[in-house]
Design a protein around this motif. Structure first.
Motif, short mmCIF file in Angstrom:
data_model
loop_
_atom_site.label_atom_id
_atom_site.label_comp_id
_atom_site.label_asym_id
_atom_site.label_seq_id
_atom_site.Cartn_x
_atom_site.Cartn_y
_atom_site.Cartn_z
N ARG A 61 93.80 53.61 37.29
CA ARG A 61 93.42 53.70 35.84
C ARG A 61 92.21 52.96 35.22
O ARG A 61 91.20 53.39 34.54
CB ARG A 61 94.87 52.87 34.73
N TYR A 77 104.00 53.53 35.97
CA TYR A 77 103.16 54.39 36.94
C TYR A 77 102.59 55.85 36.89
O TYR A 77 104.09 56.45 36.77
CB TYR A 77 103.51 53.64 38.66
N VAL A 78 102.11 56.23 38.10
CA VAL A 78 102.26 57.40 37.75
C VAL A 78 101.80 58.59 39.19
O VAL A 78 101.13 57.64 40.17
CB VAL A 78 101.70 58.65 37.07
N PHE A 116 104.27 65.91 28.83
CA PHE A 116 103.48 64.20 29.52
C PHE A 116 104.27 64.54 31.10
O PHE A 116 103.66 64.71 32.33
CB PHE A 116 103.99 63.87 29.12
N CYS A 117 105.59 65.41 31.36
CA CYS A 117 106.03 65.25 32.78
C CYS A 117 105.12 65.89 33.95
O CYS A 117 104.99 66.24 34.42
CB CYS A 117 107.48 65.29 33.03
N ARG A 172 101.88 63.32 33.74
CA ARG A 172 101.56 61.86 32.96
C ARG A 172 103.47 61.03 33.24
O ARG A 172 103.36 60.68 31.36
CB ARG A 172 100.89 61.74 32.24
N TYR A 173 104.08 61.15 34.20
CA TYR A 173 106.09 61.27 33.25
C TYR A 173 106.02 59.63 32.79
O TYR A 173 107.16 59.90 32.20
CB TYR A 173 106.35 61.79 34.40
N ASN A 174 105.18 58.97 33.52
CA ASN A 174 105.22 57.65 32.82
C ASN A 174 104.96 57.55 31.14
O ASN A 174 105.71 56.59 31.20
CB ASN A 174 104.25 56.46 32.94
N VAL A 175 104.71 58.27 30.35
CA VAL A 175 104.54 58.34 29.11
C VAL A 175 105.99 59.74 28.66
O VAL A 175 106.35 59.84 27.12
CB VAL A 175 103.56 58.44 28.27
N CYS A 176 106.62 59.50 29.57
CA CYS A 176 108.14 60.73 29.49
C CYS A 176 109.18 60.06 28.55
O CYS A 176 108.84 58.98 28.44
CB CYS A 176 108.42 61.49 30.35
N SER A 226 101.93 67.60 32.56
CA SER A 226 100.89 67.24 33.09
C SER A 226 100.46 65.89 34.24
O SER A 226 98.92 65.59 34.36
CB SER A 226 100.70 67.18 31.88
N TRP A 249 98.40 51.33 39.98
CA TRP A 249 97.79 52.25 39.29
C TRP A 249 96.94 51.57 37.73
O TRP A 249 96.07 52.36 37.65
CB TRP A 249 99.59 52.81 38.30
#
Ligand code: ZN
Ligand code: ZN
Length: 348
Positions: free
Chosen positions: A164, A296-297, A102-103, A107-111, A105, A160
């Motif tokens: 989104r 947010y990312v 996720f980081c 989308r680190y907010n869902v790490c 790609s 974000w």
């Protein structure tokens, strides 16, 4: 004995104490020591104070609250990090592992390895000093104040949400709920190109602010059926994107009603009810996109640019200032929405 600093520590529900705690030290080359100058009081800080729990985070150990922060750099170990003492910075409050899928790609907010300020047991920013990795610190231009720097965090949420939600130039959107996040989502949607922005809330003062921030229509939801009004305003079509910013089930249901066929319902708030009644067939038959949102990312750099160029105004949101010593009383002040408070800022 190691050095100490002053901090507002939440020991238990309704038990926040301003006390001396160990001053953080920087140990790795990526760490930077920041003197905290402004911290916004967020609904989540107040929620921990009132309930001791938010979603998966529970207050099991005394924790310093506060995650909307800006300050100046006082110490770095390695100047190749791009920062040096004296730099003024906004602090992105969650740093992640930088290694998982996720980081990598974006989308680190869902790490799942996130370290987030004031998410127990991680200490927050209602204190004098923070040690934080340089890649989650963002330089503020001279024209951006520390208070504005602290407001970059909620603005990042609004930005974000607009991204989104897929706001496009010329879109008609509805922002349901005009608290700090709603008012920033409204401005972010405008910056992304929305030309018609309908805002509803129950409080006059907040609707007035929405007007100042570029809402084209404001609806006092205490006086009329706000969903009917949105449909009338859009000639029965509905809006391209409906933002639920109140964190309430009725506004979530309203978002479903006011979005056009094939439009997007962007969740921003967090309703207390985990299994609300949702019109599933409407989502299917009208092909609605109902989108979640978590933090947010990569929103700090654009948010800072928007503030620096006056495309988004955050200063008018800051209605009240307090010292760190007053932090415990501020929690109640904000919880009870005394004196028309929109955003309270603490200066440690
Ligand atoms: Zn917040
Ligand atoms: Zn990760």
């Amino acid at each position: 004995m190691s050095e100490t600093m002053k901090a507002a520590v939440l020991h238990d529900v309704h038990d926040m104490r301003v006390e001396q705690v160990p001053k953080p030290e920087i140990s790795t080359e990526r760490d930077v020591l920041v003197r905290v100058r402004s911290v916004g009081v967020c609904g989540s800080d107040v929620h921990f104070f009132e309930r001791g729990v938010i979603g998966k985070y529970r207050l099991n150990t005394p924790t310093i609250m506060g995650h909307e922060a800006a300050g100046d750099v006082v110490k770095v170990l390695d100047e190749s990090c791009g920062l040096q003492p004296g730099d003024r910075v906004a602090i992105e409050p969650g740093y992640t592992c930088r290694r998982c899928e996720f980081c990598k790609s974006g989308r680190y907010n869902v790490c799942s390895d996130v370290v987030f300020l004031a998410a127990p047991p991680v200490h927050g920013a209602f204190c004098e000093y923070l040690a934080w990795p340089s890649d989650f610190l963002f330089k503020l231009p001279d024209s951006v104040s520390f208070d504005e720097g602290a407001m970059i965090e909620p603005l990042a949420v609004g930005l974000w949400a607009a991204k989104r939600g897929g706001v496009e130039a010329g879109d008609c959107v509805a922002v349901l709920g005009a608290g700090p996040i709603g008012l920033l989502t409204l401005q972010a949607a405008s910056a992304e190109g929305a030309t018609r922005i309908i805002v509803s809330d129950l409080e006059d003062g907040r609707l007035e602010l929405a007007g100042h921030f570029g809402a084209t229509d404001v609806i006092d939801a205490s006086e009329s059926d706000a969903a009917d009004t949105v449909m009338e305003l859009t000639g029965g079509r509905g809006v391209d994107v409906a933002f639920e910013c109140a964190g309430a089930v009725p506004t979530l249901q309203m978002a479903m009603r006011v979005v056009r066929d094939g439009g997007t319902v962007q969740l921003v708030g967090m309703p207390a009810e985990q299994h609300p009644e949702i019109p599933l067939y409407e989502i299917i038959n009208r092909e609605l996109d109902v989108r979640g949102l978590f933090r947010y990312v990569n929103c700090y750099p654009p948010a800072i640019s928007l503030v620096a160029t006056n495309r988004v105004r955050v200063e008018p949101l800051v209605t009240h200032h307090f010292d760190l010593d007053e932090a415990p009383e501020v929690m109640t002040f904000v919880h009870e929405r005394r004196d028309g408070v929109v955003k309270a800022v603490i200066s440690p």
